[in-house]
Design a protein around this motif. Structure first.
Motif, mmCIF file in Angstrom:
data_model
loop_
_atom_site.group_PDB
_atom_site.id
_atom_site.type_symbol
_atom_site.label_atom_id
_atom_site.label_comp_id
_atom_site.label_asym_id
_atom_site.label_seq_id
_atom_site.Cartn_x
_atom_site.Cartn_y
_atom_site.Cartn_z
ATOM 1 N N GLY A 116 29.168 55.380 -18.134
ATOM 2 C CA GLY A 116 30.326 55.330 -17.248
ATOM 3 C C GLY A 116 30.732 53.924 -16.872
ATOM 4 N N TRP B 42 34.133 55.348 -12.548
ATOM 5 C CA TRP B 42 33.188 56.460 -12.646
ATOM 6 C C TRP B 42 32.255 56.484 -11.438
ATOM 7 C CZ3 TRP B 42 31.891 60.345 -16.270
ATOM 8 C CH2 TRP B 42 30.643 60.933 -16.098
ATOM 9 N N TRP C 263 32.617 60.240 -9.747
ATOM 10 C CA TRP C 263 31.884 61.297 -10.443
ATOM 11 C C TRP C 263 31.380 62.397 -9.509
ATOM 12 C CZ3 TRP C 263 26.920 63.013 -9.788
ATOM 13 C CH2 TRP C 263 26.071 62.224 -9.004
#
Length: 504
Positions: free
Chosen positions: A85, A100, A104
């Motif tokens: 990520g 990210w 996330w």
């Protein structure tokens, strides 16, 4: 082997497989190219930054309770330790982070909302088909998809509020320690929802109101005349109690703990980390500061171009543009944007925070139909009570209201929808479409109810209507998917998705 039991096991397996499929779809859509816009989108400028401020121990002021920022901060801390990520990074939140990192956990949490909505539907009616449709419709809501893909806080508010109500309904099906466990979890859910934003209290308000309704019906049914009828009639004629109806089994201590003590305790405890970093203003001063801050905010296009009125939300007249940028292959590459399609002359990247139009419009219509049905049942019930004579056949059975678990479902949906919407009538500050997210859950449950009824109808016309609704919702979700995910669009492709002038 009992063929009915075999059929039951097969039905449960198909249901579980369907729920898993919807969850995997939700998970995929929320995580797909999660870092595609390397910037802070919309209110990420507040929530991602505030979350990082907790990690860097940087004092700040926030106009909302702190719980969602703690959750995002946990996501950032975990994200920075993950080996993936990291395709892009920026320092807009105060530290060098990948999108990210701060998105996330929201994406993961949002993936579970359809399952929680389905669990609530099943708890209310105990029908696998209804629970699956509720789950599917929740997964096809574009606003929940958009909110889940960025470091925002509305999905946490809705999730905790629904969990609070789900756990409370489950508590009346349990006894002893299990009941207390569900009650404690319900109180935590309600308190956590309020600790995201104050309007999380609307879920608690809806619970208070439905409890009052349940007690009112019980008191009406508990009159002497109804008791005499009940003793004379075979108990098989009395409809089984709905979980909503069973809320009256909770005693004063259980209700007070679930709907008052624990929520207040959870809300108060949620401020401890914030006050440790920002000791002034203190707890009570912060509550005053939050209130006065929102009272000072005016409304109208001069304050924010996407302010909307509460009564426009059910028809989704004014969505919010969270992100909008144009680019072309002739210009310098924009580090914020993903690579452009080959041969594109002018490309639009647009993230519209809007629901699935057909889902929202049909849900609003479904809710109006539910209101009509409930009002009709109430009128019939009142007329039956007033006209019934001791000598008539009608007096041979208890006159109960609502007569079925589905009528209790109707009452539950209407009360909670109204509790999440009507308080906004008195709010004078600029408000947005995402404030309708709690209401949209109950409206979608109403649509799923009608669709499920029609799919099981012996009439071909009604079954066709149920199938049509499902295809309309799925088709609309796919059609507007590019502006939920921010996919590259040509000018024409973008225009054909802007059906109303107020959407732009």
């Amino acid at each position: 082997m009992n063929p009915n039991k075999k059929h039951s096991h097969k039905s449960i397996f198909v249901f579980a497989l369907g729920m898993l499929g919807v969850f995997l779809l939700s998970l995929t859509l929320r995580f797909w190219q999660l870092e595609r816009f390397n910037t802070l989108v919309f209110d990420e400028v507040y929530y991602a930054k505030f979350a990082n401020d907790y990690l860097t121990k940087t004092p700040f002021f926030n106009a909302h309770p702190p719980l969602s920022q703690y959750i995002i901060a946990i996501g950032i801390w975990i994200g920075t330790h993950l080996p993936f990520g990291k395709t892009a990074v920026n320092s807009m939140a105060g530290s060098l982070l990948s999108p990210w990192d701060y998105r996330w956990l929201n994406a993961l949490t949002g993936s579970f909302i359809p399952l929680v909505v389905g669990a609530l539907a099943y708890q209310l009616v105990r029908r696998h088909s209804y629970a699956f449709l509720a789950t599917l419709f929740a997964a096809c809501d574009g606003l929940f998809l958009v909110e889940s893909r960025y470091a925002l806080n509305n999905i946490y508010l809705v999730l905790f509020g629904i969990l609070g109500q789900l756990f409370l309904l489950k508590s009346v099906e349990a006894k002893g320690k299990k009941r207390w466990l569900w009650l404690v979890l319900a109180g935590i859910g309600f308190g956590a929802s309020a600790a995201i934003k104050w309007n999380g209290l609307w879920f608690l308000l809806g619970t208070y109101l439905i409890l009052i309704c349940a007690w009112a019906v019980r008191l009406i049914q508990g009159k002497k005349g109804d008791k005499e009828h009940s003793r004379e009639v075979n108990s098989a004629l009395i409809p089984p109690e709905s979980p909503v109806q069973k809320l009256t089994q909770l005693n004063f201590i259980e209700v007070g703990l679930t709907l008052a003590v624990i929520p207040i305790l959870v809300y108060s405890l949620s401020w401890i980390p914030h006050l440790h970093l920002n000791p002034t203003p203190n707890f009570w001063q912060m509550q005053t500061e939050i209130l006065t801050y929102h009272q000072r905010i005016k409304s109208g296009p001069d304050v924010h171009p996407y302010c909307s009125t509460w009564y426009s939300w059910p028809l989704m007249l004014r969505p919010i543009v969270y992100f909008y940028k144009t680019a072309s292959n002739n210009a310098q590459p924009d580090p914020v944007l993903p690579p452009l399609p080959e041969g594109a002359t002018k490309t639009i990247f647009d993230v519209h925070a809007m629901g699935n139009p057909f889902l929202w419009w049909l849900s609003t219509l479904a809710l109006l139909l539910v209101i009509g049905v409930l009002v009709h049942r109430i009128l019939v019930w009142l007329q039956t009570r007033s006209e019934a004579s001791v000598d008539t056949i009608e007096q041979q059975r208890p006159i109960l209201f609502p007569p079925t678990a589905e009528m209790w479902l109707a009452l539950y949906l209407i009360v909670n929808w109204a509790a999440n919407l009507l308080p906004w009538m008195k709010v004078t500050r600029c408000i947005f479409l995402y404030h309708y997210m709690g209401c949209s859950v109950f409206a979608a449950l109403a649509l799923a109810w009608w669709t499920d009824r029609w799919l099981h109808s012996p009439q071909t016309r009604l079954r066709g209507m149920g199938v049509t609704i499902i295809f309309l919702v799925l088709g609309a979700f796919i059609f507007w998917m590019p502006i939920y995910l921010g996919l590259p669009l040509s000018q024409m492709e973008w225009k054909i998705r802007m059906w109303l002038a107020s959407w732009v």
